[in-house]
Design a protein around this motif. Structure first.
Motif, PDB file in Angstrom:
ATOM      1  N   GLY A  52       0.750  -1.173   0.060  1.00 12.21           N
ATOM      2  CA  GLY A  52       0.085  -0.144  -0.012  1.00 12.21           C
ATOM      3  C   GLY A  52       0.864   1.239   0.039  1.00 12.21           C
ATOM      4  O   GLY A  52       0.432   2.228   0.577  1.00 12.21           O
ATOM      5  N   GLY A  53       1.910   1.319  -0.548  1.00 16.51           N
ATOM      6  CA  GLY A  53       2.847   2.513  -0.755  1.00 16.51           C
ATOM      7  C   GLY A  53       3.594   2.593   0.525  1.00 16.51           C
ATOM      8  O   GLY A  53       4.313   3.773   0.639  1.00 16.51           O
ATOM      9  N   VAL A  54       3.663   1.882   1.523  1.00 16.53           N
ATOM     10  CA  VAL A  54       4.492   1.833   2.673  1.00 16.53           C
ATOM     11  C   VAL A  54       5.283   0.683   2.569  1.00 16.53           C
ATOM     12  O   VAL A  54       5.173  -0.200   2.366  1.00 16.53           O
ATOM     13  N   SER A  55       6.654   1.329   3.276  1.00 22.82           N
ATOM     14  CA  SER A  55       7.740   0.067   3.396  1.00 22.82           C
ATOM     15  C   SER A  55       8.417  -0.008   4.882  1.00 22.82           C
ATOM     16  O   SER A  55       8.138   0.964   5.365  1.00 22.82           O
ATOM     17  N   LEU A  56       8.935  -1.256   4.896  1.00 27.37           N
ATOM     18  CA  LEU A  56       9.538  -1.330   6.152  1.00 27.37           C
ATOM     19  C   LEU A  56      10.717  -2.303   5.811  1.00 27.37           C
ATOM     20  O   LEU A  56      10.703  -3.113   5.068  1.00 27.37           O
ATOM     21  N   LYS A  57      11.872  -1.802   6.660  1.00 25.61           N
ATOM     22  CA  LYS A  57      13.076  -2.741   6.666  1.00 25.61           C
ATOM     23  C   LYS A  57      12.913  -3.996   7.368  1.00 25.61           C
ATOM     24  O   LYS A  57      12.260  -3.695   8.575  1.00 25.61           O
ATOM     25  N   ILE A  58      13.482  -5.191   7.186  1.00 26.43           N
ATOM     26  CA  ILE A  58      13.328  -6.310   7.727  1.00 26.43           C
ATOM     27  C   ILE A  58      14.905  -6.740   8.004  1.00 26.43           C
ATOM     28  O   ILE A  58      15.579  -7.010   6.954  1.00 26.43           O
ATOM     29  N   ASP A  59      15.197  -6.876   9.218  1.00 31.92           N
ATOM     30  CA  ASP A  59      16.641  -7.529   9.454  1.00 31.92           C
ATOM     31  C   ASP A  59      16.444  -9.293   9.542  1.00 31.92           C
ATOM     32  O   ASP A  59      15.879  -9.593  10.482  1.00 31.92           O
ATOM     33  N   THR A  60      16.916  -9.728   8.640  1.00 29.90           N
ATOM     34  CA  THR A  60      16.884 -11.245   8.261  1.00 29.90           C
ATOM     35  C   THR A  60      18.216 -12.015   8.804  1.00 29.90           C
ATOM     36  O   THR A  60      17.962 -13.202   8.563  1.00 29.90           O
ATOM     37  N   GLN A  61      19.048 -11.476   9.511  1.00 25.35           N
ATOM     38  CA  GLN A  61      20.140 -12.281   9.806  1.00 25.35           C
ATOM     39  C   GLN A  61      20.229 -13.486  10.712  1.00 25.35           C
ATOM     40  O   GLN A  61      20.805 -14.159  10.753  1.00 25.35           O
ATOM     41  N   HIS A  62      18.884 -13.521  11.413  1.00 22.12           N
ATOM     42  CA  HIS A  62      18.503 -14.783  12.110  1.00 22.12           C
ATOM     43  C   HIS A  62      17.722 -15.856  11.479  1.00 22.12           C
ATOM     44  O   HIS A  62      17.631 -17.050  12.126  1.00 22.12           O
ATOM     45  N   LEU A  63      17.678 -15.495  10.328  1.00 29.40           N
ATOM     46  CA  LEU A  63      16.640 -16.588   9.475  1.00 29.40           C
ATOM     47  C   LEU A  63      17.864 -17.498   8.774  1.00 29.40           C
ATOM     48  O   LEU A  63      18.695 -17.033   8.220  1.00 29.40           O
ATOM     49  N   ARG A  64      17.344 -18.660   8.728  1.00 24.79           N
ATOM     50  CA  ARG A  64      18.007 -20.009   7.923  1.00 24.79           C
ATOM     51  C   ARG A  64      17.042 -20.442   7.062  1.00 24.79           C
ATOM     52  O   ARG A  64      15.980 -20.521   7.363  1.00 24.79           O
ATOM     53  N   ASP A  65      17.622 -20.899   5.762  1.00 25.99           N
ATOM     54  CA  ASP A  65      17.107 -21.762   4.610  1.00 25.99           C
ATOM     55  C   ASP A  65      15.855 -20.950   4.060  1.00 25.99           C
ATOM     56  O   ASP A  65      14.725 -21.315   3.888  1.00 25.99           O
ATOM     57  N   THR A  66      15.912 -19.658   4.111  1.00 24.72           N
ATOM     58  CA  THR A  66      14.971 -18.827   3.489  1.00 24.72           C
ATOM     59  C   THR A  66      15.675 -18.079   2.249  1.00 24.72           C
ATOM     60  O   THR A  66      16.589 -17.483   2.289  1.00 24.72           O
ATOM     61  N   SER A  67      14.993 -18.159   1.082  1.00 26.44           N
ATOM     62  CA  SER A  67      15.666 -17.567   0.020  1.00 26.44           C
ATOM     63  C   SER A  67      14.583 -16.633  -0.481  1.00 26.44           C
ATOM     64  O   SER A  67      13.334 -16.540  -0.265  1.00 26.44           O
ATOM     65  N   PHE A  68      15.356 -15.410  -0.859  1.00 26.85           N
ATOM     66  CA  PHE A  68      14.589 -14.077  -1.195  1.00 26.85           C
ATOM     67  C   PHE A  68      14.452 -14.084  -2.634  1.00 26.85           C
ATOM     68  O   PHE A  68      15.552 -13.944  -3.339  1.00 26.85           O
ATOM     69  N   ARG A  69      13.329 -13.681  -3.093  1.00 25.33           N
ATOM     70  CA  ARG A  69      13.026 -13.248  -4.608  1.00 25.33           C
ATOM     71  C   ARG A  69      12.529 -12.195  -4.550  1.00 25.33           C
ATOM     72  O   ARG A  69      11.327 -12.086  -3.817  1.00 25.33           O
ATOM     73  N   ILE A  70      13.032 -11.081  -5.322  1.00 17.54           N
ATOM     74  CA  ILE A  70      12.317  -9.881  -5.280  1.00 17.54           C
ATOM     75  C   ILE A  70      10.948  -9.893  -6.186  1.00 17.54           C
ATOM     76  O   ILE A  70      10.938 -10.572  -7.222  1.00 17.54           O
ATOM     77  N   GLY A  71       9.846  -9.184  -5.823  1.00 19.31           N
ATOM     78  CA  GLY A  71       8.550  -9.239  -6.345  1.00 19.31           C
ATOM     79  C   GLY A  71       7.717 -10.394  -5.728  1.00 19.31           C
ATOM     80  O   GLY A  71       6.441 -10.555  -5.811  1.00 19.31           O
TER      81      GLY A  71
END
Length: 118
Positions: A52-71
């Motif tokens: 909805g036009g709002v963004s938030l930063k997420i610190d993912t340093q503690h996550l394991r086995d998560t792959s990120f795909r833009i979109g």
């Protein structure tokens, strides 16, 4: 004997609710947020999700086995860390891909849930 840690459940919120005047915008608040991944830095482990036009930063340093795909759409549970300039970042302890979710229907279900809980 292991010490018990008091982990609070993540309160489901939409990103538009995370503004400095909101009662949800407090240091250490345990939240569940959902949004579309706009950016991810491997070096800093910082993801940026939007909704909805709002963004938030997420610190993912503690996550394991998560792959990120833009979109793709992701849901994170973690604690809100508020910087001195009122910039917030969610320290994620759980993250998952929720591609296929209808965000409009999800927002409607959150509203109905809150009405029921009140």
């Amino acid at each position: 004997m292991a010490s018990s840690v008091n982990i609070k459940p993540g309160i489901p919120v939409v990103l538009q609710e995370l503004e400095p005047s909101s009662p949800l915008f407090k240091q250490g608040a345990s939240l569940r947020v959902t949004g579309k991944l706009q950016a991810y830095s491997v070096e800093t482990a910082i993801a940026v999700v939007t909704d909805g036009g709002v963004s938030l930063k997420i610190d993912t340093q503690h996550l394991r086995d998560t792959s990120f795909r833009i979109g793709s759409i992701y849901q994170f549970i973690g604690e809100l860390l508020i910087q001195p300039d009122n910039d917030a970042i969610l320290q994620a302890r759980v993250g998952r891909n929720v591609d296929g979710i209808d965000l409009n229907l999800y927002h409607q279900s959150l509203q109905l849930r809150r009405q029921f809980e009140n």
